[in-house]
Design an enzyme around this catalytic site. Sequence first.
Site, PDB file in Angstrom:
ATOM      1  N   ASP A   1      30.527 -13.537  71.153  1.00 36.98           N
ATOM      2  CA  ASP A   1      30.729 -13.563  69.712  1.00 36.98           C
ATOM      3  C   ASP A   1      29.750 -13.222  68.580  1.00 36.98           C
ATOM      4  O   ASP A   1      28.626 -13.733  69.065  1.00 36.98           O
ATOM      5  CB  ASP A   1      31.173 -14.735  69.395  1.00 36.98           C
ATOM      6  CG  ASP A   1      30.875 -15.522  69.335  1.00 36.98           C
ATOM      7  OD1 ASP A   1      30.805 -16.311  70.465  1.00 36.98           O
ATOM      8  OD2 ASP A   1      31.411 -16.697  68.180  1.00 36.98           O
TER       9      ASP A   1
ATOM     10  N   GLU B   1      31.147 -19.372  68.972  1.00 41.33           N
ATOM     11  CA  GLU B   1      30.066 -19.642  69.239  1.00 41.33           C
ATOM     12  C   GLU B   1      30.044 -19.749  67.601  1.00 41.33           C
ATOM     13  O   GLU B   1      29.717 -20.905  66.777  1.00 41.33           O
ATOM     14  CB  GLU B   1      29.308 -19.711  70.100  1.00 41.33           C
ATOM     15  CG  GLU B   1      28.019 -20.710  69.814  1.00 41.33           C
ATOM     16  CD  GLU B   1      26.260 -20.710  68.376  1.00 41.33           C
ATOM     17  OE1 GLU B   1      25.934 -21.882  67.801  1.00 41.33           O
ATOM     18  OE2 GLU B   1      26.851 -19.351  68.086  1.00 41.33           O
TER      19      GLU B   1
END
Length: 377
Positions: free
Chosen positions: A69, A134
């Site tokens: 991400d 994250e």
Amino acid sequence: MPDPTLALARRIIARPSVTPDDAGCMEMIAARLQALDFYCEFINRNGVTNLWARRGAARPLFVLAGHTDVVPTGPLDLWTSPPFAPEIRDGMLYGRGAADMKSSLAAMLTATEAFVAAHPNHPGSLAFLLTSDEEGDATDGTVAVVEALKARGESLDFCVIGEPTSVDTLGDMIKNGRRGSLSGVLTVKGIQCHIAYPHLGRNPIHLAAPAIAELGDTEWDQGNEYFPPTTWQISNIHGGTGATNVVPGSVEIKFNFRYSTASTVGSLKQQMFAILDRHGLDYDIRWTLGARPFLTGRGVLADAAAAAIRDICGIETELSTTGGTSDGRFIAEICDQLLEIGPVNATSHKIDECVDIMALPRLSAIYTRILEQLLPA
């Protein structure tokens, strides 16, 4: 021949995987790992994609970890080229996630392919731990995989996370730990009154000010070989009704400790309570533990990383614990030796995020060299 790490990095960057959307990155990676005889398991939770892929069943277990991400792009019109259309200009690869941390993912995968091709019957086991959560709340990502592994009684021997750690050039700094993060909301209570009659009330802002000054000046610890001293900082203060003629009844102060292994959650709380009590305040605190500190001292993994960087980059690396938190705080619960090794961090999260294309094959070579040292044929 085009560099395979650069080619793969471009493919991963092209996927708009803004937290928590993986945008198919892990399926692409899993397909290549399966071709290397990895067993791939998706441990998804609450819309977050998590991949645990393992090759082998023996010890030691070496894990390459990271996240697919990325943070939002920001205003598209400020980008020189579209953030999800990777472009090379003046020797730099541009795109969201180029530095943090899709280039590292590409380097980890090509390093693994090279290592397995050269050592198909390597000892021990090799694994990937990837998440799409994250950059966000990090509540359903790496922590979910760690929880699943702990429930099975599994632990890791070595882990390298691909966070961007370098400062000026690839390999000049790697992270061997991170500080803990302890936040709180301090509410100091007073008595609301008309501002023209302050003797009828108690102004909590005035009452809190001397305590705030002392908290800001306090030496919480002296740090240690790897960590700087613990810091206490205010991020927000709110008090009052908005009216200019009212003494507020309370003031809310949001604060954060970035703390080292020289302190504990308990010791920091006790010191803060003592200061507030000494100033006679009527208060309460809501605490949030964001991360515990972790540390990998000099040893097998750190020595292997330093040797690999010396061989590939021709420089001596610096072990550092600076910066914010990372998913290492979760992995450290089941792994004693953990490092973060990645490209230059200067453009992470910025408009026109980029990475030096010459760093990509060298980063892959660093990962390969570490594997060769810790999973020797």
